[in-house]
Each structure stands twice: as structure tokens, then as C-alpha cells.
Motif scaffolding. Structure first.
Motif, PDB file in Angstrom:
ATOM      1  N   THR A 149       0.827  -1.206   0.000  1.00 16.65           N
ATOM      2  CA  THR A 149       0.000   0.000   0.000  1.00 16.65           C
ATOM      3  C   THR A 149       0.861   1.256   0.000  1.00 16.65           C
ATOM      4  OG1 THR A 149      -1.754  -1.171   1.203  1.00 16.65           O
ATOM      5  CG2 THR A 149      -1.831   1.228   1.225  1.00 16.65           C
ATOM      6  N   ARG A 150       1.958   1.229   0.749  1.00 12.82           N
ATOM      7  CA  ARG A 150       2.871   2.378   0.758  1.00 12.82           C
ATOM      8  C   ARG A 150       3.439   2.638  -0.638  1.00 12.82           C
ATOM      9  NH1 ARG A 150       6.571   0.891   6.048  1.00 12.82           N
ATOM     10  NH2 ARG A 150       4.907   0.958   7.635  1.00 12.82           N
ATOM     11  N   LEU A 151       3.878   1.570  -1.297  1.00  9.81           N
ATOM     12  CA  LEU A 151       4.412   1.719  -2.656  1.00  9.81           C
ATOM     13  C   LEU A 151       3.341   2.256  -3.590  1.00  9.81           C
ATOM     14  CD1 LEU A 151       6.635   1.256  -4.787  1.00  9.81           C
ATOM     15  CD2 LEU A 151       5.762  -1.082  -5.041  1.00  9.81           C
ATOM     16  N   TYR A 152       2.157   1.685  -3.500  1.00 13.92           N
ATOM     17  CA  TYR A 152       1.013   2.071  -4.339  1.00 13.92           C
ATOM     18  C   TYR A 152       0.693   3.559  -4.178  1.00 13.92           C
ATOM     19  CZ  TYR A 152      -4.079   2.158  -5.392  1.00 13.92           C
ATOM     20  OH  TYR A 152      -5.350   2.448  -5.852  1.00 13.92           O
ATOM     21  N   MET A 153       0.583   4.027  -2.938  1.00 12.69           N
ATOM     22  CA  MET A 153       0.273   5.428  -2.694  1.00 12.69           C
ATOM     23  C   MET A 153       1.433   6.333  -3.108  1.00 12.69           C
ATOM     24  SD  MET A 153      -2.800   5.289  -1.618  1.00 12.69           S
ATOM     25  CE  MET A 153      -3.058   6.979  -1.096  1.00 12.69           C
ATOM     26  N   GLY A 154       2.662   5.854  -2.917  1.00 14.49           N
ATOM     27  CA  GLY A 154       3.832   6.631  -3.322  1.00 14.49           C
ATOM     28  C   GLY A 154       3.893   6.823  -4.824  1.00 14.49           C
ATOM     29  N   ILE A 155       3.590   5.766  -5.572  1.00 13.70           N
ATOM     30  CA  ILE A 155       3.591   5.855  -7.036  1.00 13.70           C
ATOM     31  C   ILE A 155       2.526   6.841  -7.505  1.00 13.70           C
ATOM     32  CG2 ILE A 155       3.091   4.589  -9.165  1.00 13.70           C
ATOM     33  CD1 ILE A 155       4.389   2.138  -7.878  1.00 13.70           C
ATOM     34  N   ILE A 156       1.331   6.785  -6.896  1.00 13.74           N
ATOM     35  CA  ILE A 156       0.261   7.724  -7.260  1.00 13.74           C
ATOM     36  C   ILE A 156       0.701   9.164  -7.008  1.00 13.74           C
ATOM     37  CG2 ILE A 156      -2.054   8.544  -6.631  1.00 13.74           C
ATOM     38  CD1 ILE A 156      -2.834   5.640  -6.122  1.00 13.74           C
ATOM     39  N   ALA A 157       1.296   9.419  -5.828  1.00 16.84           N
ATOM     40  CA  ALA A 157       1.709  10.780  -5.466  1.00 16.84           C
ATOM     41  C   ALA A 157       2.802  11.301  -6.409  1.00 16.84           C
ATOM     42  CB  ALA A 157       2.212  10.799  -4.020  1.00 16.84           C
TER      43      ALA A 157
ATOM     44  N   GLY B 194      -2.936  -2.182  -9.882  1.00 15.07           N
ATOM     45  CA  GLY B 194      -3.299  -1.993  -8.487  1.00 15.07           C
ATOM     46  C   GLY B 194      -2.583  -2.954  -7.557  1.00 15.07           C
ATOM     47  N   CYS B 195      -3.156  -3.162  -6.389  1.00 14.34           N
ATOM     48  CA  CYS B 195      -2.564  -4.044  -5.378  1.00 14.34           C
ATOM     49  C   CYS B 195      -3.129  -5.454  -5.507  1.00 14.34           C
ATOM     50  CB  CYS B 195      -2.850  -3.510  -3.975  1.00 14.34           C
ATOM     51  SG  CYS B 195      -2.157  -1.874  -3.643  1.00 14.34           S
ATOM     52  N   ALA B 196      -2.390  -6.422  -4.998  1.00 13.07           N
ATOM     53  CA  ALA B 196      -2.881  -7.796  -4.952  1.00 13.07           C
ATOM     54  C   ALA B 196      -4.132  -7.849  -4.087  1.00 13.07           C
ATOM     55  CB  ALA B 196      -1.807  -8.706  -4.370  1.00 13.07           C
ATOM     56  N   GLY B 197      -5.116  -8.655  -4.515  1.00 10.63           N
ATOM     57  CA  GLY B 197      -6.347  -8.755  -3.743  1.00 10.63           C
ATOM     58  C   GLY B 197      -7.305  -7.607  -3.959  1.00 10.63           C
ATOM     59  N   SER B 198      -7.038  -6.767  -4.969  1.00  9.79           N
ATOM     60  CA  SER B 198      -7.938  -5.662  -5.309  1.00  9.79           C
ATOM     61  C   SER B 198      -8.735  -6.042  -6.537  1.00  9.79           C
ATOM     62  CB  SER B 198      -7.140  -4.383  -5.578  1.00  9.79           C
ATOM     63  OG  SER B 198      -6.461  -4.481  -6.830  1.00  9.79           O
ATOM     64  N   THR B 199      -9.611  -5.134  -6.969  1.00  6.41           N
ATOM     65  CA  THR B 199     -10.342  -5.367  -8.217  1.00  6.41           C
ATOM     66  C   THR B 199      -9.553  -4.856  -9.415  1.00  6.41           C
ATOM     67  OG1 THR B 199     -11.544  -3.281  -7.929  1.00  6.41           O
ATOM     68  CG2 THR B 199     -12.591  -5.270  -7.081  1.00  6.41           C
TER      69      THR B 199
ATOM     70  N   GLY C 245      -3.344  -5.373 -14.055  1.00  9.79           N
ATOM     71  CA  GLY C 245      -1.919  -5.084 -14.142  1.00  9.79           C
ATOM     72  C   GLY C 245      -1.061  -6.139 -13.454  1.00  9.79           C
ATOM     73  N   ILE C 246       0.239  -5.868 -13.411  1.00 13.75           N
ATOM     74  CA  ILE C 246       1.184  -6.807 -12.802  1.00 13.75           C
ATOM     75  C   ILE C 246       0.996  -6.881 -11.296  1.00 13.75           C
ATOM     76  CG2 ILE C 246       3.655  -7.201 -12.382  1.00 13.75           C
ATOM     77  CD1 ILE C 246       4.191  -6.095 -15.193  1.00 13.75           C
ATOM     78  N   LYS C 247       0.598  -5.821 -10.660  1.00 14.21           N
ATOM     79  CA  LYS C 247       0.360  -5.665  -9.223  1.00 14.21           C
ATOM     80  C   LYS C 247       1.613  -5.165  -8.504  1.00 14.21           C
ATOM     81  CE  LYS C 247      -3.897  -7.334  -9.239  1.00 14.21           C
ATOM     82  NZ  LYS C 247      -4.024  -7.680 -10.643  1.00 14.21           N
ATOM     83  N   ASN C 248       1.382  -4.264  -7.567  1.00 10.14           N
ATOM     84  CA  ASN C 248       2.467  -3.648  -6.800  1.00 10.14           C
ATOM     85  C   ASN C 248       3.217  -4.672  -5.951  1.00 10.14           C
ATOM     86  OD1 ASN C 248       2.323  -0.353  -6.763  1.00 10.14           O
ATOM     87  ND2 ASN C 248       0.365  -1.290  -7.285  1.00 10.14           N
ATOM     88  N   ALA C 249       2.529  -5.696  -5.466  1.00 10.11           N
ATOM     89  CA  ALA C 249       3.186  -6.722  -4.650  1.00 10.11           C
ATOM     90  C   ALA C 249       4.247  -7.448  -5.469  1.00 10.11           C
ATOM     91  CB  ALA C 249       2.165  -7.713  -4.113  1.00 10.11           C
ATOM     92  N   ARG C 250       3.922  -7.768  -6.701  1.00  6.98           N
ATOM     93  CA  ARG C 250       4.894  -8.437  -7.566  1.00  6.98           C
ATOM     94  C   ARG C 250       6.075  -7.516  -7.871  1.00  6.98           C
ATOM     95  NH1 ARG C 250       0.155 -10.608 -10.174  1.00  6.98           N
ATOM     96  NH2 ARG C 250       0.011 -12.850  -9.771  1.00  6.98           N
ATOM     97  N   LEU C 251       5.774  -6.239  -8.085  1.00  7.96           N
ATOM     98  CA  LEU C 251       6.851  -5.282  -8.349  1.00  7.96           C
ATOM     99  C   LEU C 251       7.804  -5.213  -7.160  1.00  7.96           C
ATOM    100  CD1 LEU C 251       7.925  -3.144 -10.337  1.00  7.96           C
ATOM    101  CD2 LEU C 251       6.489  -1.459  -9.184  1.00  7.96           C
ATOM    102  N   LEU C 252       7.243  -5.195  -5.949  1.00  8.26           N
ATOM    103  CA  LEU C 252       8.065  -5.189  -4.736  1.00  8.26           C
ATOM    104  C   LEU C 252       8.948  -6.433  -4.650  1.00  8.26           C
ATOM    105  CD1 LEU C 252       5.959  -3.906  -1.696  1.00  8.26           C
ATOM    106  CD2 LEU C 252       8.184  -3.070  -2.436  1.00  8.26           C
ATOM    107  N   ILE C 253       8.350  -7.582  -4.910  1.00 14.91           N
ATOM    108  CA  ILE C 253       9.090  -8.839  -4.834  1.00 14.91           C
ATOM    109  C   ILE C 253      10.200  -8.881  -5.883  1.00 14.91           C
ATOM    110  CG2 ILE C 253       8.915 -11.341  -5.164  1.00 14.91           C
ATOM    111  CD1 ILE C 253       6.096 -11.163  -3.931  1.00 14.91           C
TER     112      ILE C 253
END
Length: 480
Positions: A270-278, A340-345, A348-356
Motif C-alpha cells: 500500500t505504501r508503494l502504491y500510494m507513493g507511485i500515485i503521489a 493496483g494491489c494484490a487482492g484488489s479489483t 496489471g502486474i500488481k504492486n506486490a509483484r513489483l516489490l518482490i
């Protein structure tokens, strides 16, 4: 392969779809629209097909891995196939390629469309079009598990095959209860947005349509100009807020409703997701202000909405971003891949995968410098298993391979490279609008039928996150 169980489960899915056709028929009937008869016929056909299929009597009701993947893939295909009937029977779309594309776009929450004038559609058909979004957002099988616990099957196999993300976890001990809790959260968010949009000036019907498109991160609108038609800051801010929260892991919303804030604050994704948006919003605002001479207020308004719309793969448009400068368009294209994030609607690739992926690269660099070091890949306080890391790396490779292959094929049909690349990226990532011929103020109607079939497959592949579709087409899956 337990084929009778597959048939029975698919029948239950079609009965759920038929049930969700009823509100569209009743609305068309109440408003005395000519599409009411066609929608009734579609309901009867879907219900009869589902009713016949549930007559299957499997001896074993235990879903294995193979059955789970096959059911997931076929459920989405059959839902799109029967979901295409209203478009054809009402005469809105005359070709199967177009109708299937529109239905698949709805169920996979892609939001790509081949309908040139959506404002000419009846209220009944518009509601069905957006209902496909709402149903596909949380998942067709998740809804079936929530409504029909009498299946008495190992629902976790179906859950794993459909729910997006590198890892699948239950919020409560029983998977049926997890499905119900997810839909409770989904319903609460849906109701809240409808009320707020109504208070902001939308009529009730439009509020429902745009809410379905937002919470499912799908993007179907009842207006040709999408959200730009309203030119309302209040409406854009409300939709932006709900797009962002629906692009987050729904398990976090479940914990928030239970009064548990800690999982949200500690979630690295979620931190990565919000940071990318900002960061993306500020960068695009800076360029729009300097290159297009917008005021900072207008630039922030447009960039925040479009960044939120693209990264969550919703696809609503408040401006024609195809006319924006190259740097801003590049950022939006990159956001199509991230998602978006894993477990969302979201797609895309998902932020969790990008982090990993980033942490796996960092670990490899550390191991080159310190060969004896034991450096685990961590997400928060947890250690990511080697199997998950390998799965994410393989997923990324397959994603790029499919993107490149489909882009080459689409461009071979005479479509320019930018339009081809963005069309594949937008459908594989379940985003909707792209650039060029498939920009936010145009649609996919002008593409050849062959391109529409391939892009429909891209939508399904992206929504089921590649592996489910690959398993379905594998010869090993069908060997008894």
C-alpha cells in the motif's frame, strides 16, 4: 478430471449470471423500453442453460487443482458468451466478435468498448453492461461460493484460481465465509459511493452506473465523454477516492471495518502504491503546467484523476490524455503495467509483484558481493518463499512475452505500433483506454475482428493472471 463436477459448477455460475440479468430486464420493463423482451429471452436462455448443467450428478464433489483451474477459465468464458447475448439480441452489436469483446471487457473489468454511442443505449442494457463490471470485479466464482455454500467442495482451489495476486490467503477459516466477507465490504463501498455521487449532483441511475464502474475498477460510463461529461470537481474527487481504495487489497478494508488499522499502516504494498500515485501525479502536473500552460490547480485535478484511473486500471477519463505531452503519456503507459494491489479489483502486474521483483534483484546483487550471505526476500515482517519469488519472476517474463507477441500480431493487421502496443497493454492489464486509435475519446470499434478476438483473450489472460489460462490450455491438464 471430474468433468461432471465441472459442468455442475459452471451451471451454478450461469444461474448466478441469470439472476443478475433480472434487474436489467425489470428496469427496461418498468421504463417500457423495447429491449425488455430481448433481455427476458436472454435471462431465460441463460437460466435454462445453467439449469440443465446443474443436473449433472458427480460422484465426487472434491475440487482438485486441475478442476479448479478449468472451472475458473470456463466460467469466465461462458459468462462472457452468455453475457454477449443482450448486445446481439437487442441489435446493439451485430457481430459475435464485437458482442463477445464488449461482454468480456465488462466481466474482466477492462472497460474497453466497441459501442460508439453509449448514450443511445436503453437503461436496461446500460445497467446490464455495468452489472457485468460489478460481477467481474470481485469475481464470478467468489460470488458463487458466497451464495451457494451447499456445493460442499474445496472452494480454496477455485479461490486460488480466480483471486488476483502472488499469494492467496483466507481472512476467516472457511473459504465460503471469506467470500461472504469480501462481498460485504464490496457492498458497503458500493452503497457509500452511490450515496455520495447522488449528493454531488448525479441522478440515481448514473450514480449506480459510475459506482459499478469504479468499485470494480472497470470504467464503463453512461456518457460518451465518460466522467468529463459532468465537468464537476466534486464528482471527480469522489470517484478518485473510491478508485484509489478499490485499487487496494480488499483484505485491508475488511480489517478496517473490524477497527484494525495496523495492517494498513504496516502494508508495504500500500505504501508503494500510494507513493507511485503521489509521485506520478506531481510529475504529470509539473509537465502539464509547463508544457500546456495549465494552472497548478487544473493540472493537479486532471493528473490525479487520470493517474488514479490508470494505475487502478479503471479507465475513466476526465480529459483527453492522448493529447498530453510525451513524458506524461509515458508515465501513464508505465502505470498500465504496474496496476493496483494484490487482492484488489484492479488489474496489471500488481504492486506486490513489483516489490518482490525489486527485492529479488537486490538480494541477487547482495549475494554477488557476499556469496556466503543468506538474504531472504521479505514483504514487511514476513519472508517470501522461494516458490513465490520464482512464480513472480516467471509471471513477469510471461507477461512481457504475451505483450510482445500480441503487439506484433495486432500490428501485422495494419495497426500502427503505438495503438497496437497500448491496445494490448490496456487489455492485458484490464485498463481499457490506450493511445492512438484506442485513445480515451475513441474506442476499439475500428479494429479488425481478428484483433478483437486476440484482445478478448488478452483480457481473460490478464484477469486470471496468465497461469490459469496456461493451465487450461495445457495438454497435461486434460490427461486422466
Amino acid at each position: 478430471m471430474n468433468r461432471l463436477l465441472i459442468i455442475k459448477t459452471l451451471g451454478l455460475v450461469l444461474l448466478c449470471e441469470a439472476g443478475l440479468l433480472l434487474p436489467s430486464f425489470l428496469l427496461a420493463l418498468t421504463r417500457q423500453e423495447s429491449d425488455a423482451r430481448a433481455l427476458l429471452i436472454c435471462f431465460i436462455l441463460t437460466a435454462c442453460a445453467g439449469g440443465l448443467m446443474i443436473l449433472a450428478r458427480p460422484r465426487n464433489t472434491q475440487v482438485g487443482y486441475r478442476e479448479g483451474f478449468v472451472i475458473a477459465a470456463l466460467a469466465w468464458f461462458f459468462c462472457a458468451l452468455f453475457g454477449a447475448l443482450p448486445y446481439m439480441m437487442t441489435g446493439t452489436l451485430n457481430s459475435l466478435a464485437d458482442a463477445f469483446f464488449e461482454a468480456m471487457s465488462g466481466f474482466t473489468t477492462t472497460g474497453a468498448s466497441v459501442i460508439k454511442d453509449v448514450e443511445a443505449l436503453s437503461h436496461g442494457l446500460l445497467l446490464w453492461r455495468s452489472t457485468t463490471h460489478w460481477l467481474g470485479g470481485m469475481g464470478i466464482i467468489v460470488l458463487t461460493l458466497a451464495l451457494i455454500p451447499s456445493l460442499k467442495i474445496a472452494g480454496m482451489q477455485l479461490f486460488k484460481a480466480e483471486v488476483p495476486g502472488p499469494t492467496k490467503s483466507k481472512m476467516v477459516p472457511r473459504i465460503v465465509n471469506t467470500s461472504r466477507e469480501l462481498y460485504k465490504v464490496y457492498l458497503i463501498i458500493t452503497a457509500a459511493e452511490i450515496v455520495l455521487l447522488k449528493l454531488a449532483g448525479m441522478d440515481f441511475f448514473d450514480a449506480v452506473i459510475h459506482t459499478f464502474g469504479t468499485v470494480a475498477t472497470g470504467g464503463f460510463s453512461s456518457k460518451n465523454l465518460s466522467v468529463a461529461a459532468y465537468d464537476s470537481l466534486a464528482i471527480e474527487l469522489i470517484i478518485t477516492f473510491f478508485m484509489i481504495i478499490c485499487g487496494m487489497n480488499f483484505a485491508l478494508h475488511f480489517y478496517l471495518l473490524k477497527g484494525k488499522w495496523r495492517p494498513l499502516w504496516e502494508d508495504n504494498e500500500t505504501r508503494l502504491y500510494m507513493g507511485i500515485i503521489a509521485i506520478s501525479t506531481l510529475l504529470i502536473s509539473w509537465e502539464l503546467s509547463n508544457s500546456l500552460h495549465m494552472s497548478w490547480g487544473q493540472a493537479l485535478r486532471q493528473s490525479l484523476f487520470q493517474v488514479s484511473s490508470i494505475i487502478t486500471t479503471t479507465g475513466f477519463a476526465s480529459a483527453d490524455f492522448d493529447r498530453w505531452p510525451a513524458f506524461s503519456k509515458f508515465i501513464l503507459l508505465a502505470l498500465m503495467f504496474i496496476g493496483g494491489c494484490a487482492g484488489s479489483t484492479g488489474g496489471g502486474i500488481k504492486n506486490a509483484r513489483l516489490l518482490i521483483l525489486v527485492k529479488a534483484v537486490s538480494r541477487q546483487v547482495t549475494r554477488l558481493l557476499h556469496p556466503q550471505a543468506v538474504v531472504p526476500v521479505r514483504l514487511g515482517t514476513g519472508v517470501v518463499s522461494r516458490e513465490v519469488v520464482e512464480s513472480v519472476q516467471n509471471f513477469f517474463f510471461l507477461y512481457i512475452l504475451i505483450l510482445a507477441t500480441a503487439t506484433i500480431y495486432i500490428s501485422s493487421l495494419g495497426i500502427d505500433m503505438l495503438s497496437s502496443l497500448s491496445a494490448v497493454a490496456a487489455t492485458l492489464g484490464n485498463v481499457g483506454p490506450g493511445f492512438g486509435l484506442v485513445g480515451p475519446m475513441t474506442n476499439y470499434a475500428g479494429l479488425p475482428a481478428a484483433a478483437k478476438w486476440v484482445l478478448s483473450l488478452c483480457m481473460l489472460t490478464g484477469r486470471l493472471e496468465i497461469y490459469t489460462v496456461l493451465v487450461f490450455f495445457s495438454i497435461k491438464t486434460w490427461r486422466d
